[in-house]
Design a protein around this motif. Structure first.
Motif, PDB file in Angstrom:
ATOM      1  N   MET A   1       0.849  -1.199   0.000  1.00 13.46           N
ATOM      2  CA  MET A   1       0.000   0.000   0.000  1.00 13.46           C
ATOM      3  C   MET A   1       0.880   1.243   0.000  1.00 13.46           C
ATOM      4  O   MET A   1       1.928   1.286   0.624  1.00 13.46           O
ATOM      5  CB  MET A   1      -0.896   0.025   1.243  1.00 13.46           C
ATOM      6  N   SER A   2       0.392   2.268  -0.684  1.00  7.93           N
ATOM      7  CA  SER A   2       1.182   3.486  -0.739  1.00  7.93           C
ATOM      8  C   SER A   2       1.172   4.211   0.598  1.00  7.93           C
ATOM      9  O   SER A   2       2.066   4.979   0.908  1.00  7.93           O
ATOM     10  CB  SER A   2       0.631   4.420  -1.822  1.00  7.93           C
ATOM     11  N   GLN A   3       0.132   3.931   1.429  1.00  6.72           N
ATOM     12  CA  GLN A   3       0.035   4.613   2.725  1.00  6.72           C
ATOM     13  C   GLN A   3       1.136   4.174   3.681  1.00  6.72           C
ATOM     14  O   GLN A   3       1.455   4.886   4.614  1.00  6.72           O
ATOM     15  CB  GLN A   3      -1.306   4.292   3.390  1.00  6.72           C
ATOM     16  N   SER A   4       1.664   2.979   3.425  1.00  8.82           N
ATOM     17  CA  SER A   4       2.572   2.415   4.408  1.00  8.82           C
ATOM     18  C   SER A   4       3.923   3.132   4.436  1.00  8.82           C
ATOM     19  O   SER A   4       4.676   2.975   5.375  1.00  8.82           O
ATOM     20  CB  SER A   4       2.770   0.928   4.149  1.00  8.82           C
ATOM     21  N   THR A   5       4.225   3.894   3.412  1.00 15.47           N
ATOM     22  CA  THR A   5       5.484   4.639   3.461  1.00 15.47           C
ATOM     23  C   THR A   5       5.241   5.949   4.189  1.00 15.47           C
ATOM     24  O   THR A   5       4.267   6.658   3.946  1.00 15.47           O
ATOM     25  CB  THR A   5       6.027   4.930   2.052  1.00 15.47           C
ATOM     26  N   VAL A   6       6.126   6.262   5.121  1.00 16.35           N
ATOM     27  CA  VAL A   6       5.965   7.472   5.926  1.00 16.35           C
ATOM     28  C   VAL A   6       6.486   8.664   5.134  1.00 16.35           C
ATOM     29  O   VAL A   6       7.662   8.729   4.773  1.00 16.35           O
ATOM     30  CB  VAL A   6       6.718   7.325   7.256  1.00 16.35           C
ATOM     31  N   THR A   7       5.601   9.572   4.813  1.00 14.14           N
ATOM     32  CA  THR A   7       6.029  10.763   4.083  1.00 14.14           C
ATOM     33  C   THR A   7       5.862  11.973   4.987  1.00 14.14           C
ATOM     34  O   THR A   7       4.898  12.076   5.735  1.00 14.14           O
ATOM     35  CB  THR A   7       5.190  10.967   2.810  1.00 14.14           C
ATOM     36  N   THR A   8       6.812  12.857   4.934  1.00 12.06           N
ATOM     37  CA  THR A   8       6.732  14.059   5.762  1.00 12.06           C
ATOM     38  C   THR A   8       6.796  15.290   4.885  1.00 12.06           C
ATOM     39  O   THR A   8       7.410  15.290   3.814  1.00 12.06           O
ATOM     40  CB  THR A   8       7.876  14.121   6.781  1.00 12.06           C
ATOM     41  N   ILE A   9       6.131  16.307   5.344  1.00 12.63           N
ATOM     42  CA  ILE A   9       6.137  17.582   4.642  1.00 12.63           C
ATOM     43  C   ILE A   9       7.474  18.261   4.939  1.00 12.63           C
ATOM     44  O   ILE A   9       7.936  18.226   6.094  1.00 12.63           O
ATOM     45  CB  ILE A   9       4.955  18.464   5.120  1.00 12.63           C
ATOM     46  N   PRO A  10       8.143  18.855   3.941  1.00 17.50           N
ATOM     47  CA  PRO A  10       9.434  19.501   4.209  1.00 17.50           C
ATOM     48  C   PRO A  10       9.320  20.523   5.339  1.00 17.50           C
ATOM     49  O   PRO A  10       8.343  21.261   5.424  1.00 17.50           O
ATOM     50  CB  PRO A  10       9.758  20.183   2.880  1.00 17.50           C
ATOM     51  N   GLY A  11      10.278  20.527   6.224  1.00 21.49           N
ATOM     52  CA  GLY A  11      10.271  21.467   7.327  1.00 21.49           C
ATOM     53  C   GLY A  11       9.545  20.966   8.553  1.00 21.49           C
ATOM     54  O   GLY A  11       9.546  21.600   9.590  1.00 21.49           O
ATOM     55  N   SER A  13       8.821  17.502  11.143  1.00 20.18           N
ATOM     56  CA  SER A  13       9.365  16.200  11.504  1.00 20.18           C
ATOM     57  C   SER A  13       8.231  15.172  11.564  1.00 20.18           C
ATOM     58  O   SER A  13       7.057  15.530  11.599  1.00 20.18           O
ATOM     59  CB  SER A  13      10.084  16.287  12.848  1.00 20.18           C
ATOM     60  N   GLU A  14       8.625  13.918  11.558  1.00 21.17           N
ATOM     61  CA  GLU A  14       7.647  12.832  11.663  1.00 21.17           C
ATOM     62  C   GLU A  14       6.807  12.962  12.921  1.00 21.17           C
ATOM     63  O   GLU A  14       5.699  12.478  12.999  1.00 21.17           O
ATOM     64  CB  GLU A  14       8.398  11.509  11.745  1.00 21.17           C
ATOM     65  N   TRP A  15       7.400  13.585  13.946  1.00 25.93           N
ATOM     66  CA  TRP A  15       6.744  13.654  15.258  1.00 25.93           C
ATOM     67  C   TRP A  15       5.736  14.778  15.347  1.00 25.93           C
ATOM     68  O   TRP A  15       5.086  14.949  16.375  1.00 25.93           O
ATOM     69  CB  TRP A  15       7.803  13.789  16.364  1.00 25.93           C
ATOM     70  N   ASP A  16       5.617  15.597  14.274  1.00 31.04           N
ATOM     71  CA  ASP A  16       4.656  16.695  14.322  1.00 31.04           C
ATOM     72  C   ASP A  16       3.234  16.239  14.023  1.00 31.04           C
ATOM     73  O   ASP A  16       2.305  17.038  14.006  1.00 31.04           O
ATOM     74  CB  ASP A  16       5.052  17.792  13.309  1.00 31.04           C
TER      75      ASP A  16
END
Lengths: 255, 114
Positions: A1-11, A13-16
């Motif tokens: 699934m494409s959802q399974s890859t963690v994508t983050t918006i530039p600027g 962090s994953e933790w936001d």
């Protein structure tokens, strides 16, 4: 699934926030963890059954000469051998086989409802949810019949000896309740009521949830929402109920 | 806000034939295993082998239900392990308690001898 890859918006962090680390939505993840905890509850019941059963002596001797007694654990297929409309005919495990078939089929129709929901096909979701609800109600009706038969007992009953007020008396016991049991040790009936009852209650809740999903599909709630994910979440629960039955079927009826 | 009287536009996709065929195949496997269990139930004598066959068949059925119907096999690896690893405790609990039960049965047996 494409959802399974963690994508983050530039600027950021994953933790936001805004990412799903396990590739599923929050609701589905929590349903998974609830089901895991529920699996532990059912394991507790089934393993206690295993403990108590292994404490009791097993029946030794000719299979066809088996009679009910408090002295050993009964052979399940000698207890569950009745089928509605076939009174007096010895059909071991046939009825419970039908129940298993019904529950597996309702699991199949549920997964077809999920498939229909993923492509926004409201009519198909309605159709498959109705079949699933029908399967659940059929299973519950079968269980009601089986409980009734188990409680009423066989025609001849079982003669038991009891030590009352300093002397031995013999009497005939019919059927089973939480404090008396014609089929074998008391615990056998107690576990039957607890395990199949707890599972039956799960099926009942599942039917209620399935009906809720069906109702909301018919009124177009999920169409307006743009997602049929609730069908998937309740589907997970429904498949779990089927999964538990697979284990109950093996450890209560077959082994 | 302006009042929207129109229904949302819903794009209904055609049935995914391949996926549906696969689901029916899984259902077929589950039914075949259950029928096999019935055959074993009536042709074999009770014993460790019979019990192992039943337990093995149950695990295969559980694999198909959890893996295909509940879609776990196709989820992210971290989710698969988060669900599978805790069940180790269940297996241990099963082994420990059934062993305990057999030991308790030995003690009860001695009591009956007196």
């Amino acid at each position: 699934m494409s959802q399974s890859t963690v994508t983050t918006i530039p600027g950021r962090s994953e933790w936001d926030g805004g990412v799903s680390p396990m590739g599923v939505s929050y609701g589905k993840l929590m349903m998974w963890f609830f089901l895991l905890s529920d699996a532990f509850t059912f394991s507790g019941l089934l393993i206690t059954y295993g403990l108590i059963r292994s404490q009791h002596p097993a029946y030794v001797g000719d299979h066809s000469a088996f009679v009910f007694s408090h002295n050993y654990w009964p052979i399940p297929e000698k207890v569950f051998e009745a089928v509605p409309f076939f009174h007096g005919v010895d059909l071991p495990l046939v009825f419970v086989g039908i129940m298993t078939f019904v529950l597996i089929m309702s699991s199949v129709t549920m997964v077809l409802a999920v498939e229909a929901g993923q492509r926004m096909d409201r009519k198909a979701v309605e159709k498959w949810m109705l079949w699933t609800i029908l399967g659940g109600i059929t299973f519950l009706s079968c269980q009601a019949w089986e409980w009734t038969h188990f409680i009423i007992g066989t025609e001849t009953g079982t003669i038991v000896k009891d030590f009352v007020n300093g002397e031995w008396i013999t009497r005939t016991v019919y059927g089973a309740s939480l404090h008396e049991n014609q089929y074998g040790p008391h615990d056998f009936a107690d576990f039957f009521f607890f395990i199949t009852g707890f599972h039956g209650f799960h099926v009942f809740s599942g039917v209620c949830l399935n009906f809720l999903i069906y109702y909301r599909t018919v009124t177009g709630m999920y169409e307006r929402r743009g997602s049929y994910e609730m069908v998937e979440k309740v589907g997970l629960y429904w498949h779990f109920v089927d999964l538990v039955w697979v284990f109950v079927f093996t450890f209560y009826y077959l082994v | 806000m302006a009042h929207h009287s129109h229904e949302p536009q819903v794009v209904v996709l055609p049935p995914n034939k391949e996926k549906i065929a696969h689901l029916w195949k899984v259902a077929g496997i589950l039914l075949v295993i259950t029928i096999f269990e019935f055959i074993v139930a009536f042709t074999m004598h009770a014993g460790p082998l019979k019990t192992s066959i039943f337990v093995g068949m149950t695990i295969i059925k559980a694999f198909y239900i959890v893996g295909e119907f509940m879609h776990l096999r196709h989820e992210a690896k971290v989710l698969i392990w988060s669900i599978l690893v805790p069940t180790v405790f269940i297996i241990w609990m099963l082994v420990a308690f059934v062993y305990e039960g057999m030991k308790m049965s030995d003690i009860n047996f001695l009591r009956f001898l007196n």
